[in-house]
Design a protein around this motif. Structure first.
Motif, PDB file in Angstrom:
ATOM      1  N   GLU A 276       0.809  -1.213   0.000  1.00 47.59           N
ATOM      2  CA  GLU A 276       0.000   0.000   0.000  1.00 47.59           C
ATOM      3  C   GLU A 276       0.847   1.271   0.000  1.00 47.59           C
ATOM      4  O   GLU A 276       1.635   1.524   0.907  1.00 47.59           O
ATOM      5  CB  GLU A 276      -0.902   0.001   1.228  1.00 47.59           C
ATOM      6  CG  GLU A 276      -1.812   1.192   1.295  1.00 47.59           C
ATOM      7  CD  GLU A 276      -2.737   1.101   2.469  1.00 47.59           C
ATOM      8  OE1 GLU A 276      -2.850   2.111   3.168  1.00 47.59           O
ATOM      9  OE2 GLU A 276      -3.328   0.042   2.695  1.00 47.59           O
ATOM     10  N   GLY A 277       0.695   2.053  -1.047  1.00 51.51           N
ATOM     11  CA  GLY A 277       1.373   3.335  -1.125  1.00 51.51           C
ATOM     12  C   GLY A 277       2.830   3.275  -1.531  1.00 51.51           C
ATOM     13  O   GLY A 277       3.488   4.304  -1.638  1.00 51.51           O
ATOM     14  N   ASN A 278       3.365   2.109  -1.805  1.00 53.56           N
ATOM     15  CA  ASN A 278       4.775   1.989  -2.135  1.00 53.56           C
ATOM     16  C   ASN A 278       4.898   1.350  -3.520  1.00 53.56           C
ATOM     17  O   ASN A 278       5.000   0.131  -3.659  1.00 53.56           O
ATOM     18  CB  ASN A 278       5.494   1.144  -1.076  1.00 53.56           C
ATOM     19  CG  ASN A 278       6.990   1.171  -1.225  1.00 53.56           C
ATOM     20  OD1 ASN A 278       7.519   1.459  -2.292  1.00 53.56           O
ATOM     21  ND2 ASN A 278       7.687   0.847  -0.154  1.00 53.56           N
ATOM     22  N   LEU A 279       4.898   2.199  -4.555  1.00 51.95           N
ATOM     23  CA  LEU A 279       4.905   1.701  -5.931  1.00 51.95           C
ATOM     24  C   LEU A 279       6.204   0.999  -6.288  1.00 51.95           C
ATOM     25  O   LEU A 279       6.204   0.036  -7.055  1.00 51.95           O
ATOM     26  CB  LEU A 279       4.628   2.845  -6.902  1.00 51.95           C
ATOM     27  CG  LEU A 279       3.241   3.479  -6.778  1.00 51.95           C
ATOM     28  CD1 LEU A 279       3.089   4.625  -7.765  1.00 51.95           C
ATOM     29  CD2 LEU A 279       2.158   2.452  -6.985  1.00 51.95           C
ATOM     30  N   LEU A 280       7.312   1.462  -5.743  1.00 52.93           N
ATOM     31  CA  LEU A 280       8.591   0.794  -5.987  1.00 52.93           C
ATOM     32  C   LEU A 280       8.529  -0.639  -5.449  1.00 52.93           C
ATOM     33  O   LEU A 280       8.946  -1.584  -6.126  1.00 52.93           O
ATOM     34  CB  LEU A 280       9.741   1.555  -5.332  1.00 52.93           C
ATOM     35  CG  LEU A 280      11.122   0.911  -5.467  1.00 52.93           C
ATOM     36  CD1 LEU A 280      11.519   0.773  -6.936  1.00 52.93           C
ATOM     37  CD2 LEU A 280      12.154   1.737  -4.715  1.00 52.93           C
ATOM     38  N   ALA A 281       7.978  -0.807  -4.263  1.00 55.78           N
ATOM     39  CA  ALA A 281       7.849  -2.151  -3.690  1.00 55.78           C
ATOM     40  C   ALA A 281       6.923  -3.007  -4.541  1.00 55.78           C
ATOM     41  O   ALA A 281       7.184  -4.199  -4.743  1.00 55.78           O
ATOM     42  CB  ALA A 281       7.332  -2.067  -2.258  1.00 55.78           C
ATOM     43  N   ALA A 282       5.843  -2.424  -5.075  1.00 56.65           N
ATOM     44  CA  ALA A 282       4.921  -3.184  -5.930  1.00 56.65           C
ATOM     45  C   ALA A 282       5.655  -3.695  -7.165  1.00 56.65           C
ATOM     46  O   ALA A 282       5.530  -4.874  -7.530  1.00 56.65           O
ATOM     47  CB  ALA A 282       3.730  -2.320  -6.329  1.00 56.65           C
ATOM     48  N   ASP A 283       6.410  -2.811  -7.801  1.00 55.34           N
ATOM     49  CA  ASP A 283       7.176  -3.215  -8.980  1.00 55.34           C
ATOM     50  C   ASP A 283       8.163  -4.328  -8.631  1.00 55.34           C
ATOM     51  O   ASP A 283       8.273  -5.322  -9.354  1.00 55.34           O
ATOM     52  CB  ASP A 283       7.913  -2.004  -9.562  1.00 55.34           C
ATOM     53  CG  ASP A 283       8.713  -2.363 -10.798  1.00 55.34           C
ATOM     54  OD1 ASP A 283       8.108  -2.815 -11.792  1.00 55.34           O
ATOM     55  OD2 ASP A 283       9.958  -2.214 -10.752  1.00 55.34           O
ATOM     56  N   GLN A 284       8.849  -4.174  -7.519  1.00 55.08           N
ATOM     57  CA  GLN A 284       9.822  -5.186  -7.101  1.00 55.08           C
ATOM     58  C   GLN A 284       9.150  -6.524  -6.807  1.00 55.08           C
ATOM     59  O   GLN A 284       9.669  -7.585  -7.177  1.00 55.08           O
ATOM     60  CB  GLN A 284      10.595  -4.708  -5.872  1.00 55.08           C
ATOM     61  CG  GLN A 284      11.547  -3.579  -6.175  1.00 55.08           C
ATOM     62  CD  GLN A 284      12.167  -2.993  -4.917  1.00 55.08           C
ATOM     63  OE1 GLN A 284      11.656  -3.152  -3.824  1.00 55.08           O
ATOM     64  NE2 GLN A 284      13.276  -2.286  -5.099  1.00 55.08           N
ATOM     65  N   GLU A 285       7.998  -6.496  -6.166  1.00 56.58           N
ATOM     66  CA  GLU A 285       7.302  -7.740  -5.837  1.00 56.58           C
ATOM     67  C   GLU A 285       6.794  -8.446  -7.092  1.00 56.58           C
ATOM     68  O   GLU A 285       6.857  -9.675  -7.184  1.00 56.58           O
ATOM     69  CB  GLU A 285       6.151  -7.486  -4.855  1.00 56.58           C
ATOM     70  CG  GLU A 285       6.590  -7.011  -3.491  1.00 56.58           C
ATOM     71  CD  GLU A 285       7.456  -8.008  -2.720  1.00 56.58           C
ATOM     72  OE1 GLU A 285       7.516  -9.192  -3.097  1.00 56.58           O
ATOM     73  OE2 GLU A 285       8.076  -7.602  -1.737  1.00 56.58           O
ATOM     74  N   ILE A 286       6.297  -7.697  -8.057  1.00 52.51           N
ATOM     75  CA  ILE A 286       5.824  -8.301  -9.305  1.00 52.51           C
ATOM     76  C   ILE A 286       6.994  -8.935 -10.055  1.00 52.51           C
ATOM     77  O   ILE A 286       6.892 -10.061 -10.562  1.00 52.51           O
ATOM     78  CB  ILE A 286       5.077  -7.262 -10.165  1.00 52.51           C
ATOM     79  CG1 ILE A 286       3.757  -6.895  -9.478  1.00 52.51           C
ATOM     80  CG2 ILE A 286       4.849  -7.782 -11.576  1.00 52.51           C
ATOM     81  CD1 ILE A 286       3.055  -5.696 -10.066  1.00 52.51           C
ATOM     82  N   ARG A 287       8.131  -8.234 -10.090  1.00 49.87           N
ATOM     83  CA  ARG A 287       9.326  -8.802 -10.743  1.00 49.87           C
ATOM     84  C   ARG A 287       9.793 -10.059 -10.011  1.00 49.87           C
ATOM     85  O   ARG A 287      10.198 -11.036 -10.634  1.00 49.87           O
ATOM     86  CB  ARG A 287      10.436  -7.762 -10.796  1.00 49.87           C
ATOM     87  CG  ARG A 287      10.164  -6.644 -11.780  1.00 49.87           C
ATOM     88  CD  ARG A 287      11.242  -5.564 -11.695  1.00 49.87           C
ATOM     89  NE  ARG A 287      10.881  -4.406 -12.428  1.00 49.87           N
ATOM     90  CZ  ARG A 287      11.274  -4.168 -13.683  1.00 49.87           C
ATOM     91  NH1 ARG A 287      12.020  -5.042 -14.323  1.00 49.87           N
ATOM     92  NH2 ARG A 287      10.905  -3.063 -14.292  1.00 49.87           N
ATOM     93  N   LYS A 288       9.740 -10.021  -8.680  1.00 55.36           N
ATOM     94  CA  LYS A 288      10.146 -11.188  -7.892  1.00 55.36           C
ATOM     95  C   LYS A 288       9.232 -12.375  -8.183  1.00 55.36           C
ATOM     96  O   LYS A 288       9.699 -13.503  -8.350  1.00 55.36           O
ATOM     97  CB  LYS A 288      10.142 -10.851  -6.398  1.00 55.36           C
ATOM     98  CG  LYS A 288      10.574 -12.032  -5.517  1.00 55.36           C
ATOM     99  CD  LYS A 288      10.716 -11.634  -4.070  1.00 55.36           C
ATOM    100  CE  LYS A 288       9.374 -11.533  -3.422  1.00 55.36           C
ATOM    101  NZ  LYS A 288       9.430 -11.281  -1.975  1.00 55.36           N
ATOM    102  N   LEU A 289       7.923 -12.108  -8.266  1.00 54.05           N
ATOM    103  CA  LEU A 289       6.979 -13.186  -8.583  1.00 54.05           C
ATOM    104  C   LEU A 289       7.279 -13.783  -9.954  1.00 54.05           C
ATOM    105  O   LEU A 289       7.220 -15.009 -10.133  1.00 54.05           O
ATOM    106  CB  LEU A 289       5.539 -12.672  -8.541  1.00 54.05           C
ATOM    107  CG  LEU A 289       4.942 -12.459  -7.158  1.00 54.05           C
ATOM    108  CD1 LEU A 289       3.617 -11.707  -7.268  1.00 54.05           C
ATOM    109  CD2 LEU A 289       4.744 -13.779  -6.446  1.00 54.05           C
ATOM    110  N   ALA A 290       7.591 -12.922 -10.920  1.00 51.30           N
ATOM    111  CA  ALA A 290       7.907 -13.414 -12.261  1.00 51.30           C
ATOM    112  C   ALA A 290       9.139 -14.315 -12.226  1.00 51.30           C
ATOM    113  O   ALA A 290       9.188 -15.349 -12.893  1.00 51.30           O
ATOM    114  CB  ALA A 290       8.112 -12.242 -13.216  1.00 51.30           C
TER     115      ALA A 290
END
Length: 184
Positions: free
Chosen positions: A15-29
């Motif tokens: 929530e509120g941390n777009l950099l973390a969202a991008d990092q988590e999506i890349r990690k999932l990939a």
């Protein structure tokens, strides 16, 4: 491709941390490769990267979103934010809203009252929502609850600061009907 609930879980966790969202999506990939991703896989793989602040708490309370408000409050506690800072933000909002409520009840136009109370134009729709949920008497009751919480934080009244803040957040995010009964 996220399955039902997976994207919401990521959004909730970062929530509120777009950099973390991008990092988590890349990690999932990287971890899971191509294909469908279930909510269970996301829950196991995604860390809680949300960054909370007292202003986000005020927004959640003003929106009447109790679940989000409590999540933010819990996050603030976990991050070591001092209870007095949380109380300051909540009390500041309540004082401004009570000033608006009083001025409007005494004939001042709502927009003028909000400007005088220092409520910026982009926050005025949220303020209106709170004023619809909480009449002036409810806002005064909430301010009394702030005063009690302040005394608890300072050790001048019995109780524990975080549970008192939790009660305050619940009351602020809820409807004024419950608060009117308390204040009477």
């Amino acid at each position: 491709r996220p399955a039902q609930g997976a994207a919401e879980l990521i959004a909730d966790r970062v929530e509120g941390n777009l950099l973390a969202a991008d990092q988590e999506i890349r990690k999932l990939a990287l971890l899971l490769g191509k294909g469908n991703v279930s909510a269970e896989q996301v829950a196991r793989a995604v860390t809680d990267s949300a960054r909370y602040d007292v202003f986000g708490l005020v927004d959640a309370v003003d929106e009447g979103d109790q679940a989000r408000a409590h999540r933010i409050l819990s996050g603030l506690r976990g991050e070591g934010v001092e209870p007095v800072l949380v109380l300051w933000a909540l009390a500041r909002e309540l004082r401004a809203l009570a000033a608006v409520g009083w001025k409007v009840s005494h004939g001042t136009a709502e927009g003028d009252a909000m400007r005088a109370a220092g409520i910026w134009p982009r926050r005025q729709p949220l303020a209106r929502r709170v004023l619809q949920r909480h009449p002036l008497s409810s806002l005064h009751g909430l301010l009394r609850q702030c005063a009690l919480t302040d005394r608890i934080i300072k050790g001048a009244a019995p109780g524990r600061p975080w549970p008192s803040l939790t009660d305050l957040v619940s009351a602020m995010a809820g409807s004024g009907r419950q608060q009117r009964g308390k204040a009477a």
